[in-house]
Design a protein around this motif. Structure first.
Motif, PDB file in Angstrom:
ATOM      1  N   GLY A  61       0.815  -1.219   0.000  1.00 53.77           N
ATOM      2  CA  GLY A  61       0.000   0.000   0.000  1.00 53.77           C
ATOM      3  C   GLY A  61       0.833   1.245   0.000  1.00 53.77           C
ATOM      4  N   TYR A  62       0.794   1.970   1.087  1.00 54.21           N
ATOM      5  CA  TYR A  62       1.446   3.264   1.134  1.00 54.21           C
ATOM      6  C   TYR A  62       2.942   3.154   0.959  1.00 54.21           C
ATOM      7  N   PRO A  63       3.530   4.050   0.168  1.00 54.01           N
ATOM      8  CA  PRO A  63       4.982   4.019   0.020  1.00 54.01           C
ATOM      9  C   PRO A  63       5.659   4.277   1.351  1.00 54.01           C
ATOM     10  N   GLN A  64       6.802   3.642   1.535  1.00 52.16           N
ATOM     11  CA  GLN A  64       7.584   3.811   2.745  1.00 52.16           C
ATOM     12  C   GLN A  64       8.911   4.474   2.374  1.00 52.16           C
ATOM     13  N   LYS A 319       0.830   4.764  -9.611  1.00 54.79           N
ATOM     14  CA  LYS A 319       2.097   4.180 -10.045  1.00 54.79           C
ATOM     15  C   LYS A 319       2.216   2.729  -9.569  1.00 54.79           C
ATOM     16  N   PRO A 320       2.347   1.789 -10.493  1.00 52.40           N
ATOM     17  CA  PRO A 320       2.524   0.391 -10.095  1.00 52.40           C
ATOM     18  C   PRO A 320       3.815   0.210  -9.295  1.00 52.40           C
ATOM     19  N   ARG A 321       3.698  -0.468  -8.149  1.00 49.79           N
ATOM     20  CA  ARG A 321       4.852  -0.828  -7.331  1.00 49.79           C
ATOM     21  C   ARG A 321       5.204  -2.294  -7.515  1.00 49.79           C
ATOM     22  N   LEU A 333      -0.068  -3.670  -9.078  1.00 46.76           N
ATOM     23  CA  LEU A 333      -0.483  -3.170  -7.775  1.00 46.76           C
ATOM     24  C   LEU A 333       0.110  -1.773  -7.638  1.00 46.76           C
ATOM     25  N   ALA A 334      -0.747  -0.772  -7.565  1.00 49.29           N
ATOM     26  CA  ALA A 334      -0.301   0.616  -7.695  1.00 49.29           C
ATOM     27  C   ALA A 334      -0.682   1.454  -6.481  1.00 49.29           C
ATOM     28  N   THR A 335       0.120   2.469  -6.213  1.00 57.32           N
ATOM     29  CA  THR A 335      -0.182   3.478  -5.201  1.00 57.32           C
ATOM     30  C   THR A 335      -0.601   4.750  -5.924  1.00 57.32           C
ATOM     31  N   CYS A 336      -1.762   5.281  -5.577  1.00 53.08           N
ATOM     32  CA  CYS A 336      -2.308   6.443  -6.275  1.00 53.08           C
ATOM     33  C   CYS A 336      -1.859   7.743  -5.617  1.00 53.08           C
ATOM     34  N   GLU A 337      -1.730   8.774  -6.424  1.00 57.99           N
ATOM     35  CA  GLU A 337      -1.217  10.055  -5.950  1.00 57.99           C
ATOM     36  C   GLU A 337      -2.345  10.974  -5.498  1.00 57.99           C
TER      37      GLU A 337
END
Length: 557
Positions: A61-64, A319-321, A333-337
């Motif tokens: 999920g959330y970027p670290q 952005k797909p991680r 699987l992406a985290t949205c801005e």
């Protein structure tokens, strides 16, 4: 005789939860039929303890922040993503099912194990295909002497075999000197007439019938990423560290022919920014594409040439991680801005990287595991509310059903890394999800629940019995193949077949009692495969203390 299984020594204690949470969230029941999976607050069950040397893995999920140099994989500072074998062939953590001794979280924020391609790829790409339950003949058991060659003056592991029991075909040990924390040994592939095992900085191929070494590849550094998935002609992609230090980057890709032991191309994973480093990575294979998923990035390469095809570093939007492949399909699987940094699942063309559909999770929800790519089956959870749901999506990305049943379910991803694919406690086939439960109320026995992916309803459960645990291995040809762990070390485990429609299990392989069962029960967090009537079990980490250690064991008729 063999001592009880022990985790590798001298490893730091597990961190507490995702990011900087103060402690593990509670396990939760899946919402009942018709309930909103994002709204219900489920009941909780007591938490088991995590064994030393296993690190909880965050949900996706959330970027670290970028990986902390020197920090063990999965610790705060690393972004959760499908990275590692399981998946690799999931390394199945039997401790979770047999003794409930690992930390699990709602939705798998504490996820351990291997494993190993997502569930539908377990039979296809991971090699656990019960194509024929009658293996070819094998000589008497071949035991190990510490060199891994299986020779030497060792105890006859079939000495205690009782009438009706099958036998140990061969057994391998290993003797390695390494760092105090041990060395990884997570990879296991069964391809053709070979079973291939990772042993620290090496890959070794053995003959499936008698365990004779066919080939060995030595590398300059440890294998830090692999997948149990293979191409149609038996090739796979592994990742190596670029040095021997604890902070070495997992950036060296290598194509390996598992049938012959021949090396193909070697490439360096493209670094997308200054913070794009990782001590582990997870490749995922679909067709001629391999996606390399690292802590904050994902890039797809062409398997035939090693050339880059596309990257998750898109200019804007979600952005797909991670890219995950299986059954000729791929999802991102992406985290949205947006302000909530929500998570999105995307249908991806594995040859171009273009999106065909999107599915946005509710605020605060993350992806804990991907049980299947085709059909899409995901396990999602909210780390703050402790809510959890298992969901199936249609080919257009729309919700089909939310799984529901009494009991708590194992989320066994990670394979020693922060992978989300290759959960060794699940299988998917014929629009059915087979998922292992945790033992209830202190009992040793657990169950497998079969869910209808169209309705979300439980179709049947395996009956509870005297066995300590049951693990799905592969589902195909109208049946589920599972491993039933014995309740005691003086009795061997079993490979059983359960009809897809439900019913009493049929025993396909009954492992022997006596010395063999003591060795079998002592494998800690093992890799498991059942292929062509043979059952293979191996370690996922070696203590590397210069002493003989069990490595790989094969059972058959």
């Amino acid at each position: 005789m063999t001592e009880p299984p022990q985790p590798p020594p001298n490893q730091p204690p597990p961190p507490s939860g995702y990011g900087h949470l103060p402690g593990p969230p509670q396990l939760a029941h899946v919402p009942p039929p018709g309930a909103n999976p994002y709204a219900q607050q489920p009941p909780t069950v007591p938490q088991p303890q995590a064994p030393p040397g296993r690190f909880p893995q965050p949900g996706y999920g959330y970027p670290q922040p970028p990986t902390v140099p020197g920090a063990p994989q999965g610790m705060p500072g690393a972004l959760g993503h499908p990275g590692g074998q399981r998946p690799r062939k999931p390394a199945v953590i039997l401790a979770a099912v047999v003794g409930a001794t690992i930390v699990l979280a709602v939705g798998g924020y504490f996820a351990f194990g291997h494993g190993g391609g997502d569930s539908p790829e377990h039979p296809v790409a991971q090699g656990s295909t019960p194509a024929d339950d009658k293996p070819s003949g094998s000589p008497s058991v071949d035991t190990g002497d510490g060199s891994g060659n299986g020779s030497g003056d060792q105890e006859d592991l079939n000495a205690g075999r009782k009438p009706g029991e099958d036998k140990v075909l061969w057994y391998k040990s290993a003797k390695i000197d390494g760092p105090g924390a041990g060395v990884p040994a997570q990879g296991q592939w069964v391809v053709g007439d070979s079973v291939v095992k990772t042993v620290g900085k090496s890959l070794v191929g053995y003959q499936v019938t008698d365990g004779k070494q066919k080939w060995k590849l030595d590398f300059p550094a440890d294998v830090c990423g692999s997948t149990n998935q293979t191409t149609g002609d038996g090739k796979t992609v592994i990742l190596l560290k670029d040095g021997d230090s604890d902070t070495a980057d997992c950036s060296q890709m290598k194509l390996i022919d598992l049938k012959t032991g021949k090396e193909g191309w070697t490439k360096t994973v493209e670094q997308q920014n200054l913070f794009d480093t990782a001590i582990s990575a997870y490749p995922s294979i679909v067709g001629d594409t391999v996606a390399v998923n690292r802590s904050i990035s994902t890039t797809a390469y062409k398997i035939s040439t090693g050339d880059k095809i596309f990257t998750g570093n898109v200019p804007e939007g979600c952005k797909p991680r991670a890219y995950i492949g299986g059954n000729a399909k791929m999802i991102g699987l992406a985290t949205c801005e947006d302000a909530d940094r929500t998570v999105e699942v995307q249908g991806i063309d594995p040859t171009t990287g273009k999106k065909s559909w999107t599915y946005r999770l509710a605020k605060g929800f993350e992806i804990n595991s991907v049980y299947s790519v085709d059909p899409v089956v995901i396990d999602v959870g909210n780390r703050d509310t402790k809510k959890r749901a298992i969901m199936s999506l249609g080919p257009d990305g729309k919700t089909r059903a939310s799984m529901s049943a009494e009991g708590s379910f194992v989320v066994n991803c990670g394979a020693g890394s922060d992978s989300l694919q290759g959960c060794g406690t699940s299988a998917v086939a014929d629009d059915t999800l087979y998922l292992a439960t945790l033992p209830a109320n202190g009992a040793k026995a657990n169950e497998i629940v079969a869910f209808d992916l169209g309705t979300g309803k439980a179709k049947w459960r395996t009956p509870s019995g005297e066995n300590a645990g049951i693990i799905p291995l592969v589902a195909e040809k109208g049946r589920l193949i599972a491993y039933r762990k014995s309740v005691s070390s003086d009795k061997g485990g079993e490979i059983v077949s359960v009809p897809a429609a439900g019913g009493n299990p049929t025993v396909l392989l009954h492992n022997p009692s006596g010395p063999a069962s003591e060795v079998e029960s002592a494998f800690y967090s093992p890799e498991l495969d059942y292929v062509d009537g043979r059952f293979f079990v191996s370690v996922t980490r070696l203590q590397a203390d210069g002493k003989d250690e069990k490595l790989l064991m094969a059972f058959g008729k």
